[in-house]
Write a protein that holds these residues in place. Structure first.
Motif, mmCIF file in Angstrom:
data_model
loop_
_atom_site.group_PDB
_atom_site.id
_atom_site.type_symbol
_atom_site.label_atom_id
_atom_site.label_comp_id
_atom_site.label_asym_id
_atom_site.label_seq_id
_atom_site.Cartn_x
_atom_site.Cartn_y
_atom_site.Cartn_z
ATOM 1 N N TYR A 1 0.228 -38.778 -53.992
ATOM 2 C CA TYR A 1 0.547 -39.449 -55.260
ATOM 3 C C TYR A 1 1.587 -38.591 -55.986
ATOM 4 C CZ TYR A 1 -3.714 -42.117 -54.385
ATOM 5 O OH TYR A 1 -4.675 -42.923 -53.812
ATOM 6 N N CYS B 1 1.971 -36.878 -60.673
ATOM 7 C CA CYS B 1 0.760 -37.258 -61.406
ATOM 8 C C CYS B 1 0.027 -36.004 -61.882
ATOM 9 C CB CYS B 1 -0.149 -38.126 -60.549
ATOM 10 S SG CYS B 1 -0.750 -37.334 -59.063
ATOM 11 N N VAL C 1 -3.235 -43.951 -61.660
ATOM 12 C CA VAL C 1 -2.254 -44.160 -60.586
ATOM 13 C C VAL C 1 -2.477 -45.454 -59.818
ATOM 14 C CG1 VAL C 1 -1.670 -41.725 -60.284
ATOM 15 C CG2 VAL C 1 -3.641 -42.683 -59.064
ATOM 16 N N ARG D 1 -0.645 -40.970 -64.379
ATOM 17 C CA ARG D 1 0.800 -40.761 -64.286
ATOM 18 C C ARG D 1 1.482 -41.384 -65.499
ATOM 19 N NH1 ARG D 1 1.977 -43.611 -59.673
ATOM 20 N NH2 ARG D 1 1.620 -41.820 -58.283
ATOM 21 N N ASP E 1 7.645 -41.725 -65.282
ATOM 22 C CA ASP E 1 7.811 -40.995 -64.027
ATOM 23 C C ASP E 1 7.763 -41.898 -62.807
ATOM 24 O OD1 ASP E 1 8.231 -38.433 -65.030
ATOM 25 O OD2 ASP E 1 6.094 -37.978 -65.138
ATOM 26 N N ASP E 2 7.165 -43.067 -62.942
ATOM 27 C CA ASP E 2 7.107 -43.956 -61.767
ATOM 28 C C ASP E 2 7.889 -45.261 -61.971
ATOM 29 O OD1 ASP E 2 5.501 -45.487 -63.421
ATOM 30 O OD2 ASP E 2 3.645 -45.049 -62.366
#
Length: 393
Positions: free
Chosen positions: A48, A51, A89, A104, A108-109
Motif C-alpha cells: 500500500y 499510507c 486505504v 492515506r 497522495d493517491d
C-alpha cells in the motif's frame, strides 16, 4: 457599488472554515511525510503506497502535544476524514479508528475531490504564493481616510492577472477575483463590498503560510460567541478554581469572576466564561465586564484628528495555552475592556482603554469587537497589535 449581502457573508464564513480545514490537512500531510510516518507499507503480500498507520499517528499527535488524549486525536483525524481529506486505504471503514489500520491522504493517491470549492481554493493558494514574491502589488494604502496595510487596488490586481496570463481579459480577471472573495480568500478592506474593477482596496483574507494548530479543527465558532456584550476570545484562566479577574486596576470600577473551560476538551469549547464551572451540556455565559471602562465615548474622528492627545504603540502578544489575556469591546473604534494582570497581553504592554488600530497589519478602526474577536481567535498564536492610548494615561 455592490455591497455584500447577509447571505453572501454567511457563505463566505462557511467557505473560510472549510478552507482552514483544507490548509490544516495539507500541513499535517507534509509534516507526516517529513517524519516518515507516511510510506509504502506491506500487508498480506500486498503493498500500500504512501499510507500511515492510524495508531502511530495518534501516538505522534500526543507526543507532539497536538492532542492531550487519544480521544481528541481521533476526533481530529475524523474531522479530516469527514471532509474527504484522508480515508481508509480500502474504504472499508468510514470512521477513523485508533488501531493498526492503514489510512492515506487523498492527495497522495489522486482521489481528492476537485469540486469548484477546492479548485478555487487551490488556485487562490497558488496566486497567494506568486503575489507574495511580487514587489509593489501589496502596499500600504488609504481608503475613506483610513490607512490599510498589505492591500492591493482592484484595478491593479486585474492588470497583474492579465500581465501574468492568469486571465485573458478584464472581465475574466474580475470574475476570478469575485470567486476568490466568495471563497474567503480575499476581502474588501472594510469587508463591505464585493469585488469590482475599481479603485477600492482589497486584502488577502487567508494567510496560507500561517502554521495552523490541529486543535483548530475542533474549534467551533458559534454565532453566540460574537453576540455577547464582551468578547470572550482571550480571557485567561489561572486554574480550574475560581479566579478573580480585575478589569480595572487598582480601583474596583468593574470587577468580575471568570472561569474558563479548557479548549482542549472534547466539547470543543473555545473561550467561554461564566461565574462558575460549566458542564459540557450547559451553554456558558459571559459574566464579566458589564459596562464599558471608558471614561467617556471617543469617536474615530477625535482619535485621528491631527494634534490629538493619543499616541500609537505596536505590541506583540504571544498567547499561552489558554489565550492572550485581554478583552475588547465597542466599535469604530473598539477598545481594550479588560486585561489579565498576569497574562501575556499585560506582559506585552496591553492596557485598558487602549484603542485597537490594527491586528497583524490589518486596520480594524472601522470594525466592531465581534470582527476583531474573530480575527484574533482564528489568527496565529502571535499577534501584532497597533494601539492608541491617551498621553499620560
Amino acid at each position: 457599488m455592490e455591497e455584500l449581502s447577509l447571505h453572501l457573508l454567511q457563505s463566505i464564513a462557511e467557505a473560510e472554515q472549510l478552507g482552514e480545514i483544507f490548509i490544516i490537512g495539507e500541513q499535517l500531510r507534509l509534516r507526516l511525510h517529513e517524519e516518515k510516518l507516511i510510506k509504502d507499507r506491506r500487508h498480506h503480500l500486498r503493498t500500500y503506497p504512501n499510507c500511515f498507520v492510524a495508531r502511530e499517528v495518534v501516538d505522534w499527535l500526543i507526543d507532539r502535544k497536538e492532542a492531550v488524549e487519544r480521544e481528541t486525536a481521533v476526533d481530529m483525524m475524523q474531522k479530516l476524514a469527514d471532509h474527504n481529506i484522508l480515508h481508509h486505504v480500502c474504504d472499508e471503514f468510514r470512521d477513523y479508528r485508533d488501531a493498526k489500520l492503514f489510512y492515506r491522504f487523498r492527495k497522495d493517491d489522486g482521489t481528492f475531490p476537485l469540486d469548484l470549492q477546492v479548485k478555487v481554493f487551490m488556485r487562490g493558494q497558488r496566486l497567494y504564493e506568486k503575489i507574495m514574491s511580487t514587489e509593489g502589488l501589496l502596499q500600504s494604502r488609504e481608503e475613506d481616510g483610513v490607512q490599510y496595510e498589505r492591500c492591493f487596488m482592484a484595478s491593479q490586481m486585474i492588470d497583474w492577472l492579465i500581465q501574468e496570463r492568469e486571465a485573458k481579459s478584464r472581465g475574466e480577471a474580475e470574475q476570478l477575483c469575485r470567486r476568490l472573495l466568495d471563497k474567503a480568500i480575499i476581502q474588501h478592506v472594510a469587508n463591505k463590498r464585493h469585488f469590482t474593477d475599481s479603485g477600492h482596496l482589497y486584502q488577502f483574507r487567508t494567510n496560507f503560510r500561517r502554521r495552523r494548530r490541529l486543535m483548530e479543527l475542533l474549534m467551533k465558532r458559534p454565532q453566540n460567541i460574537l453576540e455577547n456584550q464582551d468578547s470572550p476570545f482571550c480571557l485567561r484562566k489561572q486554574s480550574q478554581d475560581r479566579t478573580n479577574f480585575n478589569s480595572v486596576s487598582p480601583s474596583n470600577e468593574v470587577r468580575g469572576v471568570a472561569v474558563r473551560r479548557s479548549s482542549m476538551t472534547s466539547s470543543g469549547s473555545s473561550g467561554y466564561f461564566s461565574s462558575s464551572p460549566t458542564h459540557s451540556h450547559s451553554p456558558p455565559v459571559v459574566m464579566c465586564n458589564p459596562r464599558s471602562v471608558l471614561e467617556r465615548p471617543v469617536s474615530l474622528e477625535e482619535l485621528l484628528v491631527p494634534g490629538s492627545p493619543y499616541i500609537r504603540k505596536t505590541l506583540t502578544v504571544v498567547s499561552d495555552d489558554v489565550g492572550w489575556g485581554f478583552v475588547v469591546r465597542g466599535e469604530k473604534p473598539c477598545h481594550v475592556q479588560a486585561v489579565d494582570p498576569t497574562g501575556p497581553a499585560a506582559a506585552a504592554g496591553v492596557k485598558i482603554r487602549q484603542f485597537v488600530v490594527s491586528v497583524n497589519g490589518h486596520n480594524v478602526l472601522h470594525y466592531d469587537f465581534r470582527t476583531v474577536s474573530r480575527m484574533v481567535l482564528t489568527g496565529p498564536r502571535t499577534i501584532v497589535l497597533e494601539v492608541m492610548e491617551e498621553v499620560n494615561k
